[in-house]
Write a protein that holds these residues in place. Structure first.
Motif, PDB file in Angstrom:
ATOM      1  N   ALA A  73      -3.838  -8.338  -2.295  1.00 47.48           N
ATOM      2  CA  ALA A  73      -4.390  -6.847  -1.730  1.00 47.48           C
ATOM      3  C   ALA A  73      -3.470  -5.873  -1.915  1.00 47.48           C
ATOM      4  N   ALA A  74      -2.187  -6.321  -1.621  1.00 47.29           N
ATOM      5  CA  ALA A  74      -0.735  -5.241  -1.731  1.00 47.29           C
ATOM      6  C   ALA A  74      -0.792  -4.770  -3.050  1.00 47.29           C
ATOM      7  N   PHE A  75      -0.854  -5.637  -4.047  1.00 54.63           N
ATOM      8  CA  PHE A  75      -0.694  -5.392  -5.512  1.00 54.63           C
ATOM      9  C   PHE A  75      -1.698  -4.461  -5.749  1.00 54.63           C
ATOM     10  N   ALA A  76      -3.175  -4.881  -5.425  1.00 46.04           N
ATOM     11  CA  ALA A  76      -4.296  -3.846  -5.872  1.00 46.04           C
ATOM     12  C   ALA A  76      -4.125  -2.560  -5.396  1.00 46.04           C
ATOM     13  N   ALA A  89      -3.007   3.248  -6.316  1.00 45.80           N
ATOM     14  CA  ALA A  89      -2.020   4.358  -5.698  1.00 45.80           C
ATOM     15  C   ALA A  89      -1.687   5.023  -7.262  1.00 45.80           C
ATOM     16  N   LEU A  90      -0.937   4.018  -7.874  1.00 45.36           N
ATOM     17  CA  LEU A  90      -0.158   4.570  -9.108  1.00 45.36           C
ATOM     18  C   LEU A  90      -1.184   5.197 -10.192  1.00 45.36           C
ATOM     19  N   ALA A  91      -2.439   4.788  -9.998  1.00 45.73           N
ATOM     20  CA  ALA A  91      -3.470   5.210 -11.106  1.00 45.73           C
ATOM     21  C   ALA A  91      -4.028   6.548 -10.481  1.00 45.73           C
TER      22      ALA A  91
END
Length: 86
Positions: free
Chosen positions: A9-12, A17-19
């Protein structure tokens, strides 16, 4: 198992956020560089949006009709068997 789901979930969320942080400002040349030269025959230099839009040749439209039903193939007089070697 709980830690694995939290990491996913944190990676997603990090990926989203970066996108979402892409720039939305108009394109400008880097300081010290000039805009592209005016093409031969053109009255004005192309804008950044015109340079980024692909031409018709780069993105051609489909020009063949899809077959809607099967049809018998016609005889081809040039479809000959290969010649045998002596």
């Amino acid at each position: 198992m709980r830690i694995d789901i939290s990491r996913k979930a944190a990676f997603a969320m990090l990926t989203l956020a970066l996108a979402a942080c892409g720039g939305r400002q108009p394109l400008k040349p880097i300081e010290g560089q000039n805009m592209p030269a005016v093409p031969v025959g053109a009255t004005a230099a192309p804008t950044a949006q015109q340079l980024m839009t692909p031409s018709i040749q780069a993105r051609p439209e489909r020009s063949v009709d899809l077959l809607t039903s099967s049809r018998v193939r016609e005889d081809d007089e040039f479809d000959l068997p290969p010649e045998s070697q002596p």
